[in-house]
Design a protein around this motif. Structure first.
Motif, mmCIF file in Angstrom:
data_model
loop_
_atom_site.group_PDB
_atom_site.id
_atom_site.type_symbol
_atom_site.label_atom_id
_atom_site.label_comp_id
_atom_site.label_asym_id
_atom_site.label_seq_id
_atom_site.Cartn_x
_atom_site.Cartn_y
_atom_site.Cartn_z
ATOM 1 N N VAL A 146 0.862 -1.175 0.000
ATOM 2 C CA VAL A 146 0.000 0.000 0.000
ATOM 3 C C VAL A 146 0.900 1.226 0.000
ATOM 4 O O VAL A 146 1.621 1.477 0.973
ATOM 5 C CB VAL A 146 -0.950 0.023 1.211
ATOM 6 N N ARG A 147 0.884 1.939 -1.098
ATOM 7 C CA ARG A 147 1.703 3.139 -1.215
ATOM 8 C C ARG A 147 1.008 4.320 -0.538
ATOM 9 O O ARG A 147 -0.201 4.320 -0.326
ATOM 10 C CB ARG A 147 1.963 3.459 -2.684
ATOM 11 N N ASP A 148 1.821 5.351 -0.234
ATOM 12 C CA ASP A 148 1.273 6.553 0.389
ATOM 13 C C ASP A 148 0.378 7.293 -0.585
ATOM 14 O O ASP A 148 0.630 7.318 -1.794
ATOM 15 C CB ASP A 148 2.405 7.482 0.848
ATOM 16 N N ALA A 162 4.738 11.556 4.586
ATOM 17 C CA ALA A 162 3.613 10.627 4.561
ATOM 18 C C ALA A 162 2.991 10.542 5.947
ATOM 19 O O ALA A 162 3.567 10.992 6.954
ATOM 20 C CB ALA A 162 4.083 9.255 4.098
ATOM 21 N N SER A 163 1.825 9.963 6.004
ATOM 22 C CA SER A 163 1.109 9.877 7.280
ATOM 23 C C SER A 163 1.696 8.763 8.142
ATOM 24 O O SER A 163 2.162 7.739 7.629
ATOM 25 C CB SER A 163 -0.374 9.599 7.029
ATOM 26 N N PRO A 164 1.701 8.944 9.473
ATOM 27 C CA PRO A 164 2.108 7.847 10.375
ATOM 28 C C PRO A 164 1.120 6.695 10.275
ATOM 29 O O PRO A 164 0.078 6.786 9.635
ATOM 30 C CB PRO A 164 2.090 8.513 11.761
ATOM 31 N N ARG A 189 -5.592 10.304 16.315
ATOM 32 C CA ARG A 189 -4.875 10.215 15.049
ATOM 33 C C ARG A 189 -3.601 11.036 15.168
ATOM 34 O O ARG A 189 -3.473 11.873 16.083
ATOM 35 C CB ARG A 189 -5.729 10.732 13.895
ATOM 36 N N VAL A 190 -2.656 10.804 14.275
ATOM 37 C CA VAL A 190 -1.348 11.447 14.342
ATOM 38 C C VAL A 190 -1.014 12.004 12.969
ATOM 39 O O VAL A 190 -1.317 11.387 11.943
ATOM 40 C CB VAL A 190 -0.265 10.442 14.806
ATOM 41 N N PRO A 248 -3.703 13.033 7.944
ATOM 42 C CA PRO A 248 -3.774 12.278 9.197
ATOM 43 C C PRO A 248 -3.682 10.774 8.967
ATOM 44 O O PRO A 248 -3.994 10.252 7.897
ATOM 45 C CB PRO A 248 -5.152 12.665 9.763
ATOM 46 N N SER A 249 -3.252 10.094 10.022
ATOM 47 C CA SER A 249 -3.210 8.639 9.993
ATOM 48 C C SER A 249 -4.610 8.076 10.143
ATOM 49 O O SER A 249 -5.579 8.805 10.373
ATOM 50 C CB SER A 249 -2.332 8.127 11.135
#
Length: 1633
Positions: A543-545, A555-557, A627-628, A639-640
């Motif tokens: 799964v790519r960003d 990219a998201s955490p 979320r982070v 956001p993650s």
């Protein structure tokens, strides 16, 4: 033998459940016993009916009605009974059917069913009348050893049958009636048996049962007897019921120990005698007679039953089973039926069970497969439609109370081709290895689990929907037993959620990621579980960003989790992303959101770098999600994925309230406090230590105190700076309940010590031992970089990367791997979710490229430095030995040799196969010998002749393929073939079939000719096709006539359907044996499929080109002509560069006609072809000539056109011109150049070339030529302007020039013209332009100005002149002139002669169109038909028709025009005038008609009106009237004479009356009145005086009317005389009456 897996957890194998069922059933039985009279009546009636049924030999009636009725199978195993008796004392929990009367002959078994009360003599339900059941008991006890009703010795031996034995009465759980009572034959006694404890009862009703537990006396054993529960076909007979009674007795012996435990039945026997407690009852005679009759009937029934038992069991001895006839082994062909028989004796009759390979046969698993019959000791097992799976050892097991005996028989099922085809199971046919597991029958068996249409390595992007699917085929397919489908990610079982959905259709398993995130990346495994065995298939999902919202943002955490949750804080952890956006990540922001809301709030003001963070400020009892977001200098990431909701609770409350529901919309959890109870002061906690310390917080953990009383304890946490004793309480307000606490607000860099105190309602205890000094700061270091990055080849798109783990790394989360094409400097992440191992397969790489790799480690503190780059490695598949060939067949056989053929291995190992090795062995009497090598050197073809074989000997063969990696595994042994001379006339089978150029609706099939051609040469081939799943009956021939080629293009296939093909050769003798079928081929055009393209280069070279982007490093292009390899390159030059190949013709001619195909080796069938026939050859040669001698293509040839100012433009346009193109302009063979006369322009972008001349002079007549040159290409175009063509162009140019000048001032856009309006007026109009206010317009007719009433406003640029009622006088020449200071323009319109005639025709047409419909008008003269027009012109010709015939005009019928009315007058109409009238209006070109139907009512009404008007006219003409002669006023002097005369007329002659002042005037001498000849009337006054003044009237009248004429007479007196006033004179109008 163990219990089958699917039965281990079945409820009736649970002993606790079994005991519960027993207790429940006993309770039911006790309730039934209280129904005393009902029980007695049931028992009595049942026994009586049973006796009658036995006497008449009807087993079925006896079985259902008798008190001793034992249903089929209610004995030892109870297999056939479908109803489990509620009142029967089940001897074993596994027995499935004890009938309601199963205790009739077994009193100890406690089987007291509703219908068996006849033998429950001790029950309270049996009143005094029940003594009848004891009749004959003594004789029955003596004679029936099997039942031992009174024999003590037999009761010891059989432990089952004696009803009178005291010892057996104690051990058994049944009602013992006592041998003493039976021996005395008490007939009239009231036997009272006290029911004290019923702990045993039969099991609840169950439909089926599979196992029975056999126990020895007083000792339970683990041996389990499998029981066949399938369908048996019994033959009904007189002895069926008695057999069941014996079987039930045997069952009791096998299970007595179960009842002898604490679950038995205890009963108290009450001794009765004729002398003790006799009860007397008064009875009527009727009752006494009835009871006596019943006793006699029961006695007779007992005697008959006793006699029957004596005949049934003459030896009266029990003995073990014995096989009189054992089952016999059989060998049969597939699809045949087989029946195994055996005969068994024994007493009681044994129960027989059939086994297959020691597994009981269950027909319910295979409906219709097995049929089992049992009749009179003869048993049979019939197996329908045998297949190879039925090859096994079958066992017949007979068992009764005396023991068990087995007999064996083997069944061998042969196939029609010979013996067992082992090739079905080798790796070339199935994708998975041979599988073994446990089937629903509970035994080890082979399962073949195939994964078809598998999901491969997948790549997705965050936010997308991904679906993984795989078709699962399981063999054998067992009905009602479905596999368990499990999905794993990285070895962890996946459960459905809002992010993940799973589906199993029965054939295909699907996993859908509804909103993919990096957390979803990993190795996905599909596991198919069949019993104790499972098989699985795995593939990696990447799964790519998602694209960053801000360019350069990280990219998201991922993997946001809540590690530690308390009532006012939660510790959040996450994983750092692999992509930082190009700049280092500065930290992370944590957001929270209360469940039930959509409001997100940021928890930290400044970014935190550590991947764990405590979130404070939570509201106790509320639930939150988190979320982070990552941040770098470019911006903040998206956001993650949100975390799992967590409640802000003390851990103690969370444990206590774990099952408490939360509010449905807020997620708030209700927290309750318990009132503390009094107790002792708790002691200090123990084992206090710091479990986590960062620069933001410290987490403490401890154990509760040992001394804390009976109530719960809470804790206070204290801290102090190391080196001091200044202790401060951290939680000053509320103590904590859980033995874990996070301390915040500590100064970074300082050392602290901590301790904890316990408290409860009794007070606060002593503190614990303080911890060691703890420095506030991050104790977790960033890991070190991994080392020794070693890449190795894997596939043509993946590389295996291995590394050594980071040294001294703590809490390592995993590793990120990055790849880069060597020399590019651009790095891409290979994984977006950290991997925990030290080995990873990097997928999605470009084949043939050189890659370098690097790795870095990650933990909560951050990401390590990058490792050193690995050595560059080229992406290509690693080679391996090929898989075995398959489908070995014999292509030809002679006396001492055979030719074999086989198919290429499914897996060639990444490189070309270099050859094959063939082995053979002899088979003597079905026993194969040793393998012998047929060839030492490998053979390259897939056909080989083996020499030196023995004639008529049976042989088996195997083939192994070899490549650079070595020799692969040999194929399984082929089926057996006999070496003998083939003498058949038809050819043998073709071989080496292959499919190429597979498309969605077609493919090309190739084959090799048969080795054995028969008696005559092969003349052609037939190709057959069918769908893969279709049966052999669906084979159909593709070609009706033999195909001479060894290839055929098959069209008309259905997209997505799987097909198989075969080929048959034919000669003059006939069609030979078909070849082996091809592997299944799916008709589909794969993505990226390309075709061979033909090209002709600039030099005219014709070539065929093919491109492939799926090549491996070992792939090659193979060109063929008519599907034969091209060996002669004298006519064709082959050239290959990279993924492109070209076959160029040196001199295309007729010898080159054919089908040219190109295939790419080491690919998945990449191929294409191109056909060159005569027509195509001609086209290519023409195109080649054009390229050799190129011309510049022209879109248009040279042409001339006039421009607005009268300029002449010469132009042409080429298809395409380069920047170096040149143009020469030539006039009459002389080049002209750009100058004042010629203006030239070349647009190389559009290819437009033009030359403009301002004016054409007379010397410009001639030929104009444009010469083009663009590199090698040339072209020219000429235009000839000579003679009339030049003159016409010159005149048009002059006119255009004049027009341009004209248009500089006011001018006409549209010249003067005319139109006829709807009102039939003529409108002259013109359209003008370039008008201003000062512009004047003047109209002229015949050179005389026309004065107009109003000025023109030039609205819409239109000028008009309206001529009303246009006629011939308006003919002439009209002219209109525009003029102002810029100039003038004029326009003329000649309306004379033909032009005028045309206009008049149009006017007449408009008039004719305006004509109204014909109408009728009656007059005094007749009837008039008329129509109105706008106005009438003489040019409009009018004609009338009556009944389609033209009317001839007479005095009676006339026509005319009055104003705008056109009429037809019919005087004195007659009936002949009825009919259809048509008025024709001819405008000069067209006739217009109006029609009227003048008949019927219309005619009658018109005639009636005509008569009325006619009469009125007659009356008007003949009425009396005064024609004239009388003045209006007469003024006369007094004394004068007055004489007035008037004419009157009338027919008949009217009467005349004179009036004065409206009074009759009488004649006298003074006033003389005369009336002569009926025409003249006179009025004379001889001498007037003033009295004669007044108003006089003459009245004339006849029969037609009356008329009055008035006049006034005024008499005046001359001057000097007195004037007498006179009346006012009135007008002398005539009055008609």
């Amino acid at each position: 033998m163990s219990i089958p897996f699917y039965q281990k957890y079945h409820q009736h194998y649970d002993r606790a459940y079994r005991n519960k069922e027993l207790q429940s059933t006993l309770s039911q039985y006790q309730k039934e016993e209280k129904r005393k009279s009902a029980v007695y009546s049931h028992g009595s009636a049942a026994y009586t009916l049973g006796s009658a049924a036995s006497h008449h030999g009807s087993a079925a009636a006896y079985r259902h009605e008798s008190s001793a009725a034992y249903s089929h199978g209610s004995a030892a195993y109870g297999l056939e009974s479908a109803a489990y008796s509620q009142g029967s004392a089940a001897y074993g929990l596994e027995s499935a059917a004890y009938s309601h009367g199963s205790a009739a002959y077994d009193h100890e078994s406690a089987a007291l069913s509703k219908k068996s009360a006849a033998y429950s003599l001790g029950s309270e339900s049996l009143s005094k009348r029940s003594a009848a059941y004891s009749l004959g008991s003594e004789s029955l006890s003596k004679r029936s050893a099997a039942y031992g009703l009174g024999s003590e010795s037999l009761s010891k031996r059989s432990a089952a049958y004696s009803l009178g034995s005291d010892s057996l009465s104690k051990s058994s759980a049944a009602y013992s009636l006592g041998s003493e009572a039976y021996s005395h034959g008490l007939k009239d006694s009231n036997i009272m048996i006290e029911d004290r404890s019923y702990k045993l009862s039969p099991k609840a009703k169950r439909a089926k049962q599979s196992l029975l537990s056999e126990e020895k006396e007083n000792k339970a054993i683990d041996y389990v007897v499998p029981v066949f529960t399938g369908r048996q076909v019994h033959v009904s007979g007189i002895t069926d019921t008695e057999e069941e009674r014996i079987k039930e007795s045997a069952a009791y012996i096998a299970r007595r120990n179960l009842f002898a435990t604490g679950e038995g039945i205890s009963a108290t026997r009450v001794a009765t005698s004729s002398s003790a407690e006799e009860q007397y009852e008064k009875k009527s005679r009727k009752v006494a007679i009835r009871e006596s009759a019943e006793r006699l009937a029961l006695k007779k029934t007992l005697e008959e039953t006793e006699e029957f038992h004596r005949k049934l069991n003459e030896d009266k001895l029990l003995h073990a089973p014995e096989f009189v006839i054992k089952p016999r082994s059989h060998t049969v062909w597939e699809k045949q039926n087989v029946k195994l028989h055996c005969t068994v004796t024994g007493w009681p009759e044994p129960r027989l069970t059939w086994y297959k390979n020691n597994v009981p046969i269950n027909v319910h698993t295979h409906p219709g497969k097995y049929i089992i019959e049992s009749r009179y000791g003869m048993h049979s097992l019939e197996i329908n439609k045998c297949d190879f799976e039925d090859t096994a050892q079958y066992r017949a097991s007979a068992m009764n109370v005396k023991g068990e005996l087995s007999a064996y028989a083997s069944l061998v099922v042969k196939r029609y081709k010979g013996e067992f085809d082992e090739s079905y199971f080798h790796a070339g046919t199935i994708t998975m290895p041979l599988s073994f597991g446990v089937t629903p029958q509970g035994y080890a068996s082979r399962f073949e689990i195939h994964f078809v249409d598998k999901f491969e390595v997948s790549f997705g992007r965050e936010g997308e929907t991904m679906s993984l699917g795989c078709t699962v085929i399981i063999h054998p397919d067992i009905k009602r037993f479905h596999p368990e489908i499990q999905w794993y990610r990285n070895g962890v079982l996946i459960t459905p959620s809002k992010w993940i959905q799973m589906h199993w259709s029965g054939e295909r398993a699907t996993l859908t990621l509804a909103h993919a995130n990096k957390e979803d990346e990993g190795l996905y495994t599909l596991r198919v579980v069949m019993g104790d065995y499972y098989d699985q298939y795995s593939a990696y999902v990447f799964v790519r960003d998602a694209d960053a919202e801000i360019p350069g943002a990280p990219a998201s955490p991922l993997d946001v989790e809540c590690l530690d949750a308390n009532k006012d804080y939660v510790i959040i952890s996450w994983k750092q992303p692999a992509v930082d956006g190009g700049s280092p990540i500065l930290g992370y922001f944590i957001d929270k959101c209360e469940v039930g809301t959509t409001h997100w709030s940021q928890c930290n003001e400044t970014p935190v770098k550590f991947a764990r963070f405590p979130v404070t400020g939570l509201i106790e009892g509320r639930s939150y999600i988190f979320r982070v977001r990552a941040v770098n200098k470019a911006g903040i990431s998206i956001p993650s994925r949100v975390s799992v909701p967590v409640a802000a609770l003390d851990p103690a409350d969370r444990a206590r309230l774990r099952s408490h529901p939360s509010a449905p919309w807020t997620g708030q959890i209700i927290v309750t406090e318990e009132e503390p109870a009094e107790g002792i002061v708790p002691g200090p906690p123990s084992d206090l230590h710091v479990i986590e310390a960062t620069k933001n917080y410290v987490v403490l953990s401890w154990k509760p105190p040992g001394e804390r009383g009976h109530e719960g304890v809470m804790y206070f946490v204290e801290k102090c700076i190391a080196g001091t004793e200044n202790w401060q309480r951290v939680n000053t307000e509320i103590p904590v309940k859980s033995p874990r606490f996070a301390v915040f607000d500590l100064a970074e860099g300082k050392s602290y010590r901590f301790r904890v105190r316990c408290c409860n309602s009794a007070g606060i205890g002593e503190p614990s031992e303080a911890t060691e000094a703890t420095m506030v700061g991050d104790k977790l270091d960033i890991p070190k970089a991994p080392g020794r990055i070693i890449p190795t080849r894997n596939t043509d798109t993946s590389v295996v990367v291995a590394w050594t783990e980071s040294k001294d790394s703590k809490e390592l989360v995993g590793y990120y791997v990055e790849a880069s094409i060597a020399g590019s400097g651009h790095w891409e992440p290979c994984n977006n979710n950290p991997v925990k191992g030290t080995r990873f397969i990097c997928h999605g790489l470009l084949t043939g490229e050189n890659y370098v790799f690097r790795v870095r480690a990650v933990n909560a503190a951050g990401l390590s430095e990058y490792s050193q780059e690995s050595e560059a490695i080229k992406v290509k598949a690693a080679i391996a030995a090929p898989s075995p060939p398959y489908d070995i067949t014999v292509l030809e056989s002679v006396r001492d040799s055979m030719v074999l053929g086989w198919k290429q291995p499914k897996i060639i190992g990444g490189v070309e196969i270099t050859g094959y090795y063939v082995n053979y062995r002899e088979v003597i009497d079905g026993v194969p010998g040793k393998w012998n090598e047929a060839n030492i050197k490998p053979v390259s073809d897939r056909a080989y002749r083996i020499h030196n074989l023995k004639e008529n000997m049976i042989y088996q063969f195997q083939v192994a393929a070899a490549n650079l990696a070595g020799v692969g595994t040999p194929s399984p042994a082929s089926r057996s073939f006999k070496c003998e001379e083939w003498t058949i006339a038809v050819p043998g089978p073709p071989h080496d079939l292959s499919c190429t150029e597979v498309r969605k609706d077609s493919l090309v099939l190739l084959w090799k000719p048969p080795v054995y051609i028969g008696r005559n040469p092969v003349i052609g081939y037939y190709v057959d096709v069918k769908e893969t799943e279709a049966t052999d009956e669906h084979w159909r021939s593709v070609n009706e006539k033999p195909n001479a080629n060894k290839f055929l293009k098959i069209s008309g296939l259905k997209e997505g359907v799987s097909y198989v093909f075969r080929v048959r050769a034919t000669n003059q003798a006939g069609v030979g044996k078909p070849s082996d079928t091809t592997d299944p081929i799916i008709a589909e055009t794969r993505p990226g499929t390309k075709e061979v393209e033909v090209d002709v280069d600039d030099n005219g070279v014709i070539s065929l080109n093919f491109e492939c982007d799926q090549m491996s490093p070992e792939s090659k292009f193979v060109w063929s002509k008519n599907y034969e390899p091209i060996e002669d390159e004298s006519r064709l030059a082959l050239e290959t560069k990279g993924g492109k190949s070209k076959a160029a013709f040196k001199d295309l001619g007729e010898d080159d006609l054919g089908i040219y195909s190109c295939a790419v080796t080491d690919t998945d069938g990449v191929s294409s072809s191109y056909t060159i026939d005569e027509e195509e050859m001609k086209r290519l040669l023409a195109l080649s000539h054009e390229h050799k001698f190129p011309t510049i293509p022209l879109k248009s040839e040279l042409a001339a056109e006039l421009l607005e100012k009268g300029q002449v433009r010469f132009w042409l346009q080429a298809e395409k011109l380069s920047g170096n193109a040149k143009v020469n302009f030539v006039f009459n063979d002389k080049e002209v150049v750009n100058g004042e006369k010629y203006k030239m322009k070349v647009d190389r972008n559009t290819g437009l070339i033009e030359m403009i001349m301002d004016k054409l002079e007379d010397d410009d007549e001639g030929t104009y030529t444009f010469q083009l040159q663009d590199g090698k290409a040339k072209n020219q175009s000429s235009l000839v302007l000579i003679g009339d063509v030049f003159k016409k162009l010159q005149n048009e140019a002059d006119f255009q020039r004049q027009e341009w000048f004209r248009k500089q001032g006011p001018h006409f856009v549209e010249y003067l013209g005319w139109e006829v309006t709807a009102d039939c007026n003529v409108l002259l109009k013109c359209k003008v332009a370039n008008i201003k206010k000062e512009t004047h317009i003047v109209w002229y007719k015949d050179e005389r100005e026309i004065m107009v009433d109003e000025e023109h406003d030039f609205k819409d640029g239109v000028c008009t002149l309206l001529i009303s009622e246009f006629s011939k006088k308006d003919a002439g020449i009209y002219e209109v002139i525009l003029k102002d200071d810029r100039g003038k323009d004029k326009s003329k319109l000649k309306l004379v002669e033909a032009a005028f005639a045309d206009l008049m025709t149009e006017v007449c047409r408009k008039i004719a169109v305006s004509a109204t419909e014909l109408k009728i008008q009656s007059t005094a003269e007749g009837i008039r038909l008329f129509s109105f027009v706008n106005y009438y012109l003489e040019d409009l010709r009018v004609s009338w028709l009556h009944n389609d015939a033209k009317i001839k005009y007479t005095d009676r019928v006339k026509t005319g025009v009055t104003g705008e009315q056109i009429w037809l007058q019919i005087n004195e109409p007659t009936p002949h005038d009825k009919g259809k009238y048509i008025m024709e209006l001819f405008d000069g070109k067209t006739t217009h008609t109006k029609m009227l139907d003048f008949s019927g009512q219309a005619f009658d009404e018109a005639c009636a009106e005509f008569q009325r008007l006619k009469q009125a006219a007659v009356a008007e003409r003949n009425r009396a009237r005064v024609l004239g002669g009388l003045p209006d006023v007469v003024t006369i002097q007094e004394g004068k004479a007055l004489n007035l005369t008037c004419n009157v007329w009338g027919d008949p002659v009217p009467e005349v009356v004179w009036l004065k002042n409206e009074k009759p005037l009488l004649a006298d001498a003074h006033c003389i009145l005369k009336y002569e000849s009926g025409k003249n009337a006179s009025f004379t006054i001889t001498g007037v005086n003033t009295i004669d003044s007044g108003r006089y009237s003459i009245l004339v009248k006849n029969k037609y009317g009356t008329e009055t004429s008035d006049f006034t007479v005024s008499v005046f007196i001359p001057e000097g005389e007195e004037e007498v006033p006179q009346p006012q004179p009135s007008k002398g109008d005539k009055k008609k009456v």
